[in-house]
Motif scaffolding. Structure first.
Motif, PDB file in Angstrom:
ATOM      1  N   TYR A 295       0.839  -1.210   0.000  1.00 24.97           N
ATOM      2  CA  TYR A 295       0.000   0.000   0.000  1.00 24.97           C
ATOM      3  C   TYR A 295       0.867   1.250   0.000  1.00 24.97           C
ATOM      4  N   PHE A 296       0.556   2.156  -0.914  1.00 23.27           N
ATOM      5  CA  PHE A 296       1.155   3.492  -0.907  1.00 23.27           C
ATOM      6  C   PHE A 296      -0.007   4.469  -0.677  1.00 23.27           C
ATOM      7  N   LYS A 297       0.307   5.736  -0.444  1.00 22.51           N
ATOM      8  CA  LYS A 297      -0.776   6.718  -0.289  1.00 22.51           C
ATOM      9  C   LYS A 297      -0.602   7.847  -1.296  1.00 22.51           C
TER      10      LYS A 297
ATOM     11  N   LYS B 197      -5.580   5.284  -0.777  1.00 24.80           N
ATOM     12  CA  LYS B 197      -4.638   4.167  -0.791  1.00 24.80           C
ATOM     13  C   LYS B 197      -4.473   3.671  -2.215  1.00 24.80           C
ATOM     14  N   VAL B 198      -3.225   3.452  -2.680  1.00 23.39           N
ATOM     15  CA  VAL B 198      -3.055   2.744  -3.956  1.00 23.39           C
ATOM     16  C   VAL B 198      -2.158   1.541  -3.721  1.00 23.39           C
ATOM     17  N   GLU B 199      -2.309   0.571  -4.599  1.00 25.81           N
ATOM     18  CA  GLU B 199      -1.583  -0.683  -4.429  1.00 25.81           C
ATOM     19  C   GLU B 199      -0.528  -0.812  -5.524  1.00 25.81           C
ATOM     20  N   ILE B 200       0.685  -1.069  -5.096  1.00 21.72           N
ATOM     21  CA  ILE B 200       1.768  -1.218  -6.072  1.00 21.72           C
ATOM     22  C   ILE B 200       2.474  -2.540  -5.797  1.00 21.72           C
ATOM     23  N   ALA B 201       2.694  -3.312  -6.868  1.00 23.97           N
ATOM     24  CA  ALA B 201       3.380  -4.597  -6.706  1.00 23.97           C
ATOM     25  C   ALA B 201       4.862  -4.423  -7.059  1.00 23.97           C
ATOM     26  N   THR B 202       5.723  -5.041  -6.249  1.00 23.27           N
ATOM     27  CA  THR B 202       7.157  -4.949  -6.535  1.00 23.27           C
ATOM     28  C   THR B 202       7.883  -6.214  -6.086  1.00 23.27           C
ATOM     29  N   THR B 203       8.925  -6.567  -6.825  1.00 29.00           N
ATOM     30  CA  THR B 203       9.769  -7.695  -6.402  1.00 29.00           C
ATOM     31  C   THR B 203      10.968  -7.181  -5.620  1.00 29.00           C
TER      32      THR B 203
ATOM     33  N   VAL C 273       6.514   6.936  -9.771  1.00 29.83           N
ATOM     34  CA  VAL C 273       5.716   5.768 -10.096  1.00 29.83           C
ATOM     35  C   VAL C 273       5.016   6.049 -11.419  1.00 29.83           C
ATOM     36  N   LEU C 274       4.883   4.969 -12.220  1.00 24.30           N
ATOM     37  CA  LEU C 274       4.306   5.122 -13.549  1.00 24.30           C
ATOM     38  C   LEU C 274       2.964   4.412 -13.627  1.00 24.30           C
ATOM     39  N   VAL C 275       2.060   5.022 -14.388  1.00 22.23           N
ATOM     40  CA  VAL C 275       0.816   4.339 -14.753  1.00 22.23           C
ATOM     41  C   VAL C 275       0.679   4.464 -16.261  1.00 22.23           C
ATOM     42  N   HIS C 276       0.024   3.476 -16.867  1.00 18.40           N
ATOM     43  CA  HIS C 276      -0.129   3.568 -18.324  1.00 18.40           C
ATOM     44  C   HIS C 276      -1.104   4.696 -18.652  1.00 18.40           C
TER      45      HIS C 276
ATOM     46  N   THR D 164      -0.476  -4.557 -10.231  1.00 14.76           N
ATOM     47  CA  THR D 164      -1.696  -3.732 -10.148  1.00 14.76           C
ATOM     48  C   THR D 164      -1.755  -2.727 -11.284  1.00 14.76           C
ATOM     49  N   GLY D 165      -0.732  -2.744 -12.131  1.00 18.82           N
ATOM     50  CA  GLY D 165      -0.703  -1.785 -13.239  1.00 18.82           C
ATOM     51  C   GLY D 165       0.056  -0.515 -12.885  1.00 18.82           C
ATOM     52  N   ILE D 166       0.424  -0.333 -11.613  1.00 17.95           N
ATOM     53  CA  ILE D 166       1.258   0.806 -11.215  1.00 17.95           C
ATOM     54  C   ILE D 166       2.660   0.266 -10.947  1.00 17.95           C
ATOM     55  N   VAL D 167       3.662   0.960 -11.422  1.00 18.18           N
ATOM     56  CA  VAL D 167       5.010   0.436 -11.244  1.00 18.18           C
ATOM     57  C   VAL D 167       5.915   1.518 -10.652  1.00 18.18           C
TER      58      VAL D 167
END
Ligand SMILES: [Zn+2]
Ligand SMILES: [Zn+2]
Length: 768
Positions: free
Chosen positions: A202-204, A211-217, A228-231, A268-271
């Motif tokens: 979770y990021f804000k 709240k937005v959700e960002i997936a990361t390895t 952070v990028l969104v399409h 989640t589409g956000i990177v």
């Protein structure tokens, strides 16, 4: 008829050793630069010195030797140097492994001594195998890439490149192997599918506290996140454009940028874009002009930018941070995924991208030139040129050439202690700036008299990429260079096209404005019987020495030729190698039979059966010629085996036997003509068995002969071959069905079409 000139009943691998030493004492393959013949020179790949030689590589070198022998038997004088590669990280690492201690924990000199010791221990086992497989190179002048002479040329050519303004130093994100502790080039990076965890965090949003959700390895890189990028077309996040995101744990804000790099379907589409999680991050930092945050240092540990995680290794930090995020309920999902991970080619450790200052050699502005030069090089097989073209198209940065290692050629530079000016020594000497006294009196800029020596060394490909120049005695012997350089052939494996092949072309272009060679021969890789990569760690490795000891070099060589389509990968099969040894024995047996008879002059009239087999032989020669021209040994090996095994031995030899025993001139002329032709045809592939037979029967070395050239033949005769096989097989089958021995008398008629062979066929089958 006499006793067979071939005394032994079977071909045995033990004859090979004796022959090899004969070749040496006779100086059979000595290169004569003064010879009036056309010269072909070979840019032999220096095998990397280690305890063992991969069976696939041994097959490769057998093929290279076949090229040389083909050229020699086609009228060339061949310059075929032998060499050993003894530079680089592999030696460093093997030494570190042996003593269980990092090289940085030794005084440098001591570590170098240990490397030298290990190389000596590895010894000359590679050269021993090279001799066993019958390589016809110059074993009296084996060059080594770590010799003073070789390193002198590496340094001299570097000094030239420097003076041409082609070398520069830059601080930039680079591929870094945490285990080898050095920068590596893109060409040394491989990709592996690895298990990894995708954390959904979770990021804000700063403006709305949404709240937005960002997936990361790579949660450990949160501290180095700069955007952070969104399409742009992702409707879920249109409202975030222009807003800012607060990074958890670090409470820093970064902008949301609409960018095509974000994949709506991944995570989640956000990177998040961090310096530097991968190559994509590196490119985006450049493109978006973001300020990098150095989160990982050259020991692959987290810097103070990571806050409380500073000092931890990357993996430790990842675990710790993920745990902390979970404690704060900021991770809401974890997913195991397969991730295409860049790893170090040598030690398979995942690489990091870190900011570091290194020397670069310009290559980007010469890619077009190299592509043009590739068009002027003849590739065997032509399709393998595409491997090079694909690589050229993927090159995105200049070549980082400095390494933080020990057992390699030193970068010959000093720096003025007072003003920092870079000082370049004169070429022609081997320099070790980390220990040698600086070869300058004073700095021309500030008059300073103290200098600091460069401690870094070259990427090992900086050495290897001048092998063509080194063997041609560049900067050493102008006459020799002029004769040997223009007609050079580079044989090598497909796996090092992007390194050795490409870098050699680059160097020759930068230094000489010339193509590196006239020809390039690219072999495939040796795989196990199931087509998998063969390695000790996988447990499917086959040691080559026991195979050579058991079946002999010629069986190995014949197998390498007959089982490998030019340029393709091939499977290493003990069964097939054994099969090859059976063929050699067949050849030995018919040769032994023929060796009972005296060779005779060509008679005025040849018997029809003799005309038939000689026509078949011409057809075979023609087929082999086509293969040899393309260095495609698969073609002659299979054609010769097929002819000997399926036509010459079972049909012709049986047909001619009775005339041969009665001393018929036509028969004796033909069997010897055929045998000599077969031996010459096979000599480049199986140099031992052919030479042994040729010497014992004809008192000369087959290797001084020329490859047979096809003459016209009567195709009406060769068309009869099938009929002969058909008829013989029919009689054999009938006798077998009637339980008659093959030499029993039998009542049958010779077919009309074969009436010209009637006498021989009647004698062969004892037809009533
Ligand atoms: Zn490594
Ligand atoms: Zn100075």
């Amino acid at each position: 008829m006499t006793e067979p000139k071939l005394k032994d009943k079977n071909w045995e691998a033990r004859f090979e050793k004796e022959l090899f030493s004969k070749w040496n004492t006779e100086g059979l393959y000595k290169f004569d630069i003064g010879s009036p013949k056309k010269i072909l020179s070979i840019d032999t790949p220096p095998p990397y010195v280690s305890g063992h030689w991969h069976p696939g590589a041994v097959a490769g070198y057998s093929l290279y030797d076949m090229i040389v022998r083909t050229a020699r038997m086609s009228g060339y004088s061949v310059y075929f140097p032998m060499c050993l590669d003894r530079n680089g990280i592999v030696i460093d690492r093997a030494t570190e492994k042996k003593y269980g201690k990092s090289m940085h924990d030794y005084p440098r000199e001591e570590f170098i001594k240990l490397c030298e010791q290990l190389i000596t221990e590895y010894g000359d086992s590679i050269l021993e195998v090279a001799k066993i497989i019958g390589m016809s190179c110059d074993f009296d002048n084996v060059y080594k890439t770590d010799s003073e002479d070789y390193r002198t040329l590496t340094q001299a050519t570097f000094i030239d490149l420097w003076k041409k303004g082609l070398v520069y130093e830059d601080y930039r994100p680079s591929n870094y192997c945490p285990s080898c502790k050095t920068v590596i080039a893109d060409a040394e990076v491989e990709y592996e599918e690895k298990d990894t965890t995708l954390y959904y965090v979770y990021f804000k949003v700063k403006e709305t506290m949404e709240k937005v959700e960002i997936a990361t390895t790579r949660p450990e890189l949160l501290c180095a996140c700069q955007a952070v990028l969104v399409h742009p077309d992702d409707e879920r996040y249109g409202h975030l454009h222009g807003k800012n995101i607060i990074i958890p744990h670090y409470n820093r804000e970064v902008p949301v940028i609409p960018h095509g790099y974000a994949k709506p379907e991944f995570g989640t589409g956000i990177v998040m874009i961090c310096s530097f999680g991968d190559q994509g991050d590196v490119a985006l930092f450049r493109e978006l002009n973001l300020e990098p945050i150095v989160a990982i240092d050259t020991n692959a540990r987290m810097t103070e930018k990571a806050g409380k995680y500073a000092g931890l290794s990357v993996t430790e930090a990842r675990k710790a941070l993920a745990e902390d995020l979970k404690k704060d309920s900021l991770v809401f999902k974890e997913e195991k995924i397969m991730h295409r991970t860049p790893v170090c080619e040598r030690c398979k450790t995942p690489i990091e991208f870190i900011m570091i200052k290194e020397y670069y050699l310009k290559q980007l502005e010469y890619l077009d030139d190299i592509r043009k030069q590739a068009d002027k090089i003849r590739f065997y097989p032509p399709r393998n040129k595409q491997i090079l073209i694909n690589w050229i198209e993927s090159v995105k940065i200049d070549w980082p050439i400095s390494r933080r290692r020990y057992y390699s050629t030193e970068i010959p530079l000093w720096y003025c202690k007072s003003c920092g000016r870079t000082m370049l020594p004169k070429p022609g000497k081997y320099y070790r700036p980390w220990i040698d006294k600086a070869p300058f009196r004073k700095c021309p800029k500030c008059g300073g008299k103290e200098f600091i020596g460069e401690t870094r060394v070259f990427d090992t490909w900086m050495d290897s990429s001048i092998s063509n120049l080194y063997v041609a005695k560049y900067k050493k012997d102008k006459q020799f260079f002029k004769k040997v350089f223009p007609n050079m052939l580079r044989p090598q494996g497909r796996d090092i096209v992007r390194t050795w092949l490409f870098y050699t072309m680059l160097k020759s272009r930068l230094l000489l404005k010339k193509r590196a060679w006239k020809y390039a021969f690219i072999t495939g890789m040796g795989l196990d019987e199931e087509g998998k990569k063969m390695s000790k760690s996988l447990g499917n490795y086959v040691e080559v020495r026991p195979l050579l000891d058991k079946y002999g070099a010629d069986s190995y060589r014949f197998w390498a030729a007959a089982e490998t389509k030019l340029g393709d990968d091939f499977r290493i099969s003990v069964e097939r190698i054994e099969g090859a040894s059976k063929f050699l024995n067949k050849l030995w047996n018919i040769s032994r039979f023929i060796s009972m008879f005296e060779e005779r002059e060509k008679p005025e009239h040849l018997a029809e059966a003799d005309r038939w087999i000689l026509a078949g032989l011409e057809e075979l020669v023609k087929g082999c010629e086509n293969g040899y021209k393309e260095y495609d040994f698969f073609v002659p090996a299979n054609a010769i085996r097929d002819f000997v095994w399926n036509v010459f031995a079972p049909h012709y030899i049986e047909m001619v036997k009775s005339r041969a025993y009665s001393g018929d001139q036509s028969a004796l002329y033909t069997v010897h003509t055929a045998l000599k032709t077969l031996l010459k045809l096979l000599a480049p592939i199986c140099p031992f068995v052919t030479d042994k037979i040729y010497r014992d029967v004809y008192n000369a070395s087959v290797h001084k002969e020329q490859l047979p050239k096809a003459q016209k033949w009567d195709r009406k005769l060769t068309r009869l071959t099938e009929k002969v096989i058909e008829f013989d097989s029919k009689i054999w089958k009938e006798k077998k069905e009637k339980n008659l021995p093959l030499n029993a008398e039998y009542g049958a008629k010779v077919p009309k079409k074969l009436m010209m062979f009637e006498t021989d066929l009647r004698a062969m089958h004892k037809l009533k």
